[in-house]
Motif scaffolding. Structure first.
Motif, short mmCIF file in Angstrom:
data_model
loop_
_atom_site.label_atom_id
_atom_site.label_comp_id
_atom_site.label_asym_id
_atom_site.label_seq_id
_atom_site.Cartn_x
_atom_site.Cartn_y
_atom_site.Cartn_z
N ASN A 189 0.93 -1.10 -0.05
CA ASN A 189 0.02 0.02 -0.09
C ASN A 189 1.00 1.36 0.01
OD1 ASN A 189 0.91 0.60 2.65
ND2 ASN A 189 -0.87 -0.64 3.48
N ASN A 190 0.32 2.46 -0.02
CA ASN A 190 1.17 3.67 -0.24
C ASN A 190 2.20 3.67 0.86
OD1 ASN A 190 1.11 5.78 -2.20
ND2 ASN A 190 -1.17 5.19 -1.98
N ASP A 191 1.83 3.51 2.04
CA ASP A 191 2.62 3.56 3.35
C ASP A 191 3.70 2.76 3.23
OD1 ASP A 191 0.95 5.71 4.47
OD2 ASP A 191 -0.25 4.45 5.94
N GLU A 192 3.29 1.49 3.05
CA GLU A 192 4.51 0.71 2.92
C GLU A 192 5.35 0.96 1.86
OE1 GLU A 192 1.38 -2.99 4.27
OE2 GLU A 192 2.09 -2.72 2.34
N LEU A 193 4.85 1.30 0.52
CA LEU A 193 5.96 1.44 -0.52
C LEU A 193 6.61 2.92 -0.26
CD1 LEU A 193 6.83 0.89 -3.41
CD2 LEU A 193 5.02 2.44 -4.19
N LYS A 194 6.19 3.98 0.59
CA LYS A 194 6.71 5.23 0.94
C LYS A 194 7.79 4.52 1.71
CE LYS A 194 6.40 9.69 3.16
NZ LYS A 194 5.29 10.66 3.72
N ALA A 195 7.58 3.74 2.78
CA ALA A 195 8.49 3.37 3.91
C ALA A 195 9.92 2.66 3.28
CB ALA A 195 7.93 2.34 4.73
N ILE A 196 9.56 1.89 2.06
CA ILE A 196 10.88 1.20 1.60
C ILE A 196 11.70 2.34 0.37
CG2 ILE A 196 9.91 -0.80 1.80
CD1 ILE A 196 9.82 -1.21 -1.31
N SER A 197 10.67 3.23 -0.03
CA SER A 197 11.46 4.24 -0.99
C SER A 197 12.54 5.23 -0.55
CB SER A 197 10.39 5.02 -1.52
OG SER A 197 9.07 4.22 -1.69
N ASN A 198 13.23 5.13 -1.51
CA ASN A 198 14.87 6.03 -1.22
C ASN A 198 14.60 7.31 -0.83
OD1 ASN A 198 16.16 3.57 -2.08
ND2 ASN A 198 15.96 4.43 -4.32
N ASP A 199 14.98 7.54 0.36
CA ASP A 199 14.66 8.90 0.93
C ASP A 199 13.15 9.40 1.13
OD1 ASP A 199 17.52 9.44 1.00
OD2 ASP A 199 17.45 9.89 -1.23
N GLY A 224 -9.44 1.21 -4.60
CA GLY A 224 -8.98 0.24 -5.74
C GLY A 224 -7.57 0.13 -5.55
N ALA A 225 -6.97 -0.03 -6.86
CA ALA A 225 -5.62 -0.50 -6.97
C ALA A 225 -5.03 -0.19 -8.51
CB ALA A 225 -5.46 -2.12 -6.58
N GLU A 237 -5.13 0.03 -13.97
CA GLU A 237 -5.91 0.53 -12.77
C GLU A 237 -7.22 -0.29 -12.66
OE1 GLU A 237 -5.51 5.04 -11.99
OE2 GLU A 237 -5.15 4.91 -14.34
N SER A 238 -7.88 -0.21 -11.22
CA SER A 238 -9.16 -0.55 -10.90
C SER A 238 -9.71 0.15 -9.98
CB SER A 238 -9.22 -2.11 -10.60
OG SER A 238 -10.45 -2.54 -10.54
N ASN A 239 -11.00 0.57 -10.18
CA ASN A 239 -11.91 1.14 -8.93
C ASN A 239 -12.08 0.40 -7.97
OD1 ASN A 239 -11.57 3.66 -10.47
ND2 ASN A 239 -13.47 3.26 -11.62
N ALA A 272 -6.73 -8.79 -13.74
CA ALA A 272 -6.21 -9.18 -12.46
C ALA A 272 -6.54 -8.13 -11.21
CB ALA A 272 -4.75 -9.50 -12.63
N LEU A 273 -6.24 -6.95 -11.50
CA LEU A 273 -6.68 -5.91 -10.51
C LEU A 273 -7.89 -5.87 -10.03
CD1 LEU A 273 -4.55 -2.89 -11.51
CD2 LEU A 273 -4.02 -4.13 -9.60
N THR A 274 -8.90 -5.92 -11.28
CA THR A 274 -10.35 -5.87 -10.65
C THR A 274 -10.57 -7.30 -9.80
OG1 THR A 274 -10.88 -5.01 -12.89
CG2 THR A 274 -12.60 -5.94 -11.77
#
Length: 311
Positions: A189-199, A224-225, A237-239, A272-274
């Motif tokens: 999710n966004n929080d997890e991706l931000k946590a591993i993102s460079n800086d 969605g995703a 993308e999927s709503n 797959a997202l849907t």
């Protein structure tokens, strides 16, 4: 060919409270005792959706029969290392809007040794999925690096679910980034991706600097995703789907299974997202993190298909 999930097993104590939690006093709740664990849930949901599934994890020896019986019930071929330490436990507090918070005692999960994976178990595996929670322990992290190298030499697809932004912050992003470099799919999710993102630099809304050379499956909850490639381009993308949320525990695990089940059949990211979004929404309509009755599943799918077709 089969999916192998390497991950955690938990005894879940789920407390559904009325209203927001408050400190220093009693709070009425409906309490359930269930089996869970993100990795175990993912393999079970995948099997429930028709994906031949295997699982590797670690439990207390006295709990082996109880836990293995549930894997058998769901059609999962499980290899469980047995140890003297207690099995994992988690207290899950679910507020009246369905949002949940976890208090986790990982127990036996932190003692997993991948040498317990037998050669026959790997014979027909074409996809290995790793629970990011396992990276909390350094010895498991190094075992996973070695195991991924062997998988890559056999052209086995690799995916990982980061699992928890707080775990990333506890151990540092480096371990997750090293594994992410080998992933064909990275679920976050966004929080997890931000946590591993460079800086922790966000380049655009929902897009981060990251080390994954494959496809990031970005889960946005009720919104969605989407799929993001290694150049930060959104390629599908999927709503979201509106449901009455009872308990969001395990929604990400159900999403994973829905996505992988559909992708294996179609190789179409949008489809797959849907399907992933549908299954995540389904999980939110019931207590616990594992599939419910066939009647509930069929009724929900009919409802969601009708909703999708009308919109």
């Amino acid at each position: 060919m089969s999916l192998l999930v390497i991950g955690d097993i938990m005894f879940d104590i789920v407390a559904r409270i009325d209203g927001p939690p408050f400190a220093g006093s009693d709070h009425r709740a409906k309490i359930s005792f269930l089996l869970g664990g993100s990795g175990a849930n993912q393999s079970i949901w995948a099997s429930h959706l028709g994906v031949p599934s295997k699982f590797c994890g670690c439990v207390h020896a006295d709990d082996y029969e109880t836990i293995i019986d549930q894997f058998v019930e769901y059609g999962v071929n499980a290899t469980l290392q047995q140890v003297a330490s207690h099995s994992g436990r988690v207290v899950c507090i679910v507020s009246d809007d369905g949002e949940r918070s976890f208090i986790t005692d990982r127990g036996a999960n932190d003692l997993l040794q991948l040498k317990f994976l037998s050669i026959p178990l790997m014979n027909d595996v074409d996809h290995v999925h790793i629970s990011g929670h396992l990276l909390y322990q350094e010895h498991i992290y190094h075992d996973i690096i070695d195991f991924i190298a062997k998988c890559k030499s056999k052209n086995i697809m690799i995916s990982m679910d980061i699992g928890s932004a707080s775990f990333v912050r506890d151990v540092g992003a480096n371990r997750f980034n090293v594994i992410a470099e080998s992933c064909d799919f990275l679920f976050a999710n966004n929080d997890e991706l931000k946590a591993i993102s460079n800086d922790n630099i966000i380049k655009n809304e929902g897009q981060h600097q990251h080390s994954c050379h494959g496809i990031i499956i970005l889960k946005n909850g009720a919104d969605g995703a989407c799929c993001v490639d290694s150049y930060n381009n959104i390629i599908a993308e999927s709503n979201g789907v509106e449901v009455s949320v009872v308990d969001s525990t395990g929604a990400g695990d159900a999403f994973f299974a829905g996505f992988i089940s559909a992708y294996r059949k179609t190789k179409d990211m949008t489809i797959a997202l849907t399907e992933g979004v549908k299954m995540g929404a389904l999980c939110c309509t019931m207590v616990g993190a594992r599939p419910g009755s066939a009647e509930l599943m069929l009724g929900f799918i009919r409802c969601i298909n009708h909703y999708t077709n009308d919109n």
